[in-house]
Write an enzyme that holds these catalytic residues in place. Structure first.
Site, PDB file in Angstrom:
ATOM      1  N   LYS A  88       0.813  -1.226   0.000  1.00 17.90           N
ATOM      2  CA  LYS A  88       0.000   0.000   0.000  1.00 17.90           C
ATOM      3  C   LYS A  88       0.843   1.271   0.000  1.00 17.90           C
ATOM      4  CE  LYS A  88      -4.407  -1.586   1.758  1.00 17.90           C
ATOM      5  NZ  LYS A  88      -4.205  -3.015   2.136  1.00 17.90           N
ATOM      6  N   GLU A 110      -9.883   7.089   3.760  1.00 18.62           N
ATOM      7  CA  GLU A 110     -10.774   6.192   4.473  1.00 18.62           C
ATOM      8  C   GLU A 110      -9.987   4.921   4.771  1.00 18.62           C
ATOM      9  OE1 GLU A 110     -10.604   6.119   1.162  1.00 18.62           O
ATOM     10  OE2 GLU A 110     -10.193   3.967   1.061  1.00 18.62           O
ATOM     11  N   SER A 376       1.777  -9.835  -0.891  1.00 13.61           N
ATOM     12  CA  SER A 376       1.381  -8.432  -0.731  1.00 13.61           C
ATOM     13  C   SER A 376       1.695  -7.834   0.632  1.00 13.61           C
ATOM     14  CB  SER A 376      -0.114  -8.273  -1.025  1.00 13.61           C
ATOM     15  OG  SER A 376      -0.891  -9.098  -0.195  1.00 13.61           O
TER      16      SER A 376
HETATM   17  C1  LIG Z   1      -5.108  -4.036   1.731  1.00 16.16           C
HETATM   18  C2  LIG Z   1      -4.407  -5.303   1.429  1.00 16.16           C
HETATM   19  C3  LIG Z   1      -4.812  -6.142   0.357  1.00 16.16           C
HETATM   20  C4  LIG Z   1      -6.026  -5.867  -0.487  1.00 16.16           C
HETATM   21  O1  LIG Z   1      -5.965  -4.684  -1.232  1.00 16.16           O
HETATM   22  P1  LIG Z   1      -5.740  -4.685  -2.809  1.00 16.16           P
HETATM   23  O2  LIG Z   1      -6.046  -3.290  -3.204  1.00 16.16           O
HETATM   24  O3  LIG Z   1      -6.668  -5.681  -3.415  1.00 16.16           O
HETATM   25  O4  LIG Z   1      -4.316  -5.049  -3.048  1.00 16.16           O
HETATM   26  C5  LIG Z   1      -4.065  -7.274   0.085  1.00 16.16           C
HETATM   27  N1  LIG Z   1      -2.996  -7.611   0.830  1.00 16.16           N
HETATM   28  C6  LIG Z   1      -2.574  -6.840   1.865  1.00 16.16           C
HETATM   29  C7  LIG Z   1      -1.377  -7.268   2.637  1.00 16.16           C
HETATM   30  C8  LIG Z   1      -3.265  -5.676   2.209  1.00 16.16           C
HETATM   31  O5  LIG Z   1      -2.844  -4.924   3.229  1.00 16.16           O
END
Ligand SMILES: *Cc1c(COP(=O)(O)O)cnc(C)c1O
Length: 398
Positions: A88, A110, A376
């Site tokens: 993010k 948000e 992610s």
């Molecule tokens: C917020 C988050 C997501 C989901 O958000 P996307 O916009 O779909 O990437 C996925 N993995 C992690 C670790 C997150 O913090």
């Protein structure tokens, strides 16, 4: 050819469905975002911060023990190693620079689980800019550690007390704030959702993920393209970043993993690609979970980051056109894969990310394939959940 048109549509999905009063804000951003992002000075500053502040490039790691188990070559794109623990931050760094170029002095955002709120509060502290994060009153109670983090970073966390007091109510409050403060305020949206130009702007900021993947795969394997890329999809920003430079390379399979909660047809899920129908949510036309008369159905997933009733318009298009394959993973399957990855590679993934790994059990592939999983985020924030279910999975995975 997969590309956004000048009205902000991917095929039939996207656009900007906004109240008249937001028009000036969105129009200002739409006119300027590409030009600003392409300025050499913007690029220099963005690249410098990604390198020295976020810690990029994130490694592409050959997961040997995981590969051995699945009998295929698996690389992990380590977004979990970024500052603040997930992908993010790539987007919030980009958007804070955008806000500065547009002369904005106040940031709103948000947040649901608080991850995007923390990433936004972080870059506001970095730049010395005022930060207000709207968060549902229920979420403020559920996500206390992230509320503390935001406050530590100097942000003001404002509770949204209407409706179900969760993410969609926080979003409504943020939009109301923006309408009232159009001159000095930029709204940092946290995924590839919302009205045009947000989905495209956020995808471009996150596209550094696949830009690096191409170079790193070339170094590791001698070719830029893997056979498949797996990513979890909440709104879809880490997936958009991981797919971006491969969208038109049809030899690369794109696997989008959604949360099935207690099961796709259990009434408690967030499997938008299966259950969703065409409609408008948060300013764009996309697939969303709604009743026949258009009421949004409350989504459910154990993982807060996937608990969203829509998907970004890019993903709606990729799935509807057959370019991406959607796979749904239940809470139980995600938990099992989180324990498995922890023991197998010494990496505790975020619960969202664990959904992406569970897809390895559901997809077909050849032994000579190369698969990249977008890791992610890290699992520190989910430890309470993991420990809560520990005894059950301890037996299965040891
Ligand atoms: C917020 C988050 C997501 C989901 O958000 P996307 O916009 O779909 O990437 C996925 N993995 C992690 C670790 C997150 O913090």
């Amino acid at each position: 050819m997969i590309a956004i048109n000048d009205k902000g549509y991917y095929g039939e999905f996207g656009g900007a469905y906004i109240p008249e009063m937001l028009h000036p804000n969105i129009e200002e951003l739409r006119r300027q975002y590409v030009q600003v992002m392409e300025e050499p000075e913007f690029q220099r500053e963005f690249r410098m911060l990604l390198k020295d502040y976020v810690g990029r490039p994130s490694p592409l790691y050959l997961a040997e023990r995981l590969s051995e188990h699945y009998k295929v070559t698996i690389y992990l794109k380590r977004e979990d190693l970024n500052h603040t623990g997930a992908h993010k931050i790539n987007n919030t760094v980009g958007q804070i620079l955008m806000a500065k170029r547009l002369g904005k002095t106040r940031i709103i955002a948000e947040t649901g689980a608080g991850q995007h709120g923390v990433a936004t509060a972080t870059v506001c502290a970095l730049m010395g800019i005022q930060c207000i994060v709207y968060m549902g009153a229920v979420d403020i109670k559920r996500q206390a550690p992230n509320v503390s983090r935001m406050r530590m970073l100097g942000a003001e966390v404002r509770p949204a007390t209407s409706g179900s007091q969760t993410l969609k109510d926080a979003t409504n409050e943020a939009i109301r704030d923006w309408i009232n403060n159009p001159e000095d305020t930029h709204y940092i949206i946290g995924s590839v959702v919302g009205p045009h130009p947000y989905p495209d702007m956020v995808a471009r900021f996150q596209s550094v993920i696949s830009e690096e993947m191409k170079l790193q795969l070339e170094q590791h394997t001698g070719r830029e393209n893997p056979n498949a890329i797996i990513a979890c999809v909440g709104g879809g920003s880490n997936a958009a970043g991981a797919y971006y430079h491969y969208l038109n390379e049809t030899d690369v399979r794109l696997i989008a993993v959604e949360a099935a909660g207690h099961g796709i047809h259990s009434g408690e899920s967030a499997a938008t690609s299966v259950l969703g129908t065409k409609g408008i949510i948060h300013g764009s036309r996309t697939l969303l979970m709604q009743t026949p008369d258009g009421q949004i159905i409350e989504p459910y997933s154990l993982s807060a980051g996937l608990d969203y009733p829509g998907i970004g318009p890019l993903h709606a298009h990729l799935i509807a056109s057959g370019r991406a394959e959607a796979i749904s993973i239940t809470d139980e399957e995600a938990l099992a894969s989180a324990y498995f990855l922890s023991r197998r590679e010494g990496i505790i993934p975020a619960l969202e990310t664990a959904h992406a790994f569970a897809a390895l059990d559901k997809m077909q592939y050849q032994p000579e394939d190369v698969i990249v999983v977008c890791l992610s985020g890290r699992g520190d924030k989910d430890l309470d959940t993991y420990i809560h279910h520990f005894d059950r999975f301890q037996k299965q995975t040891s």
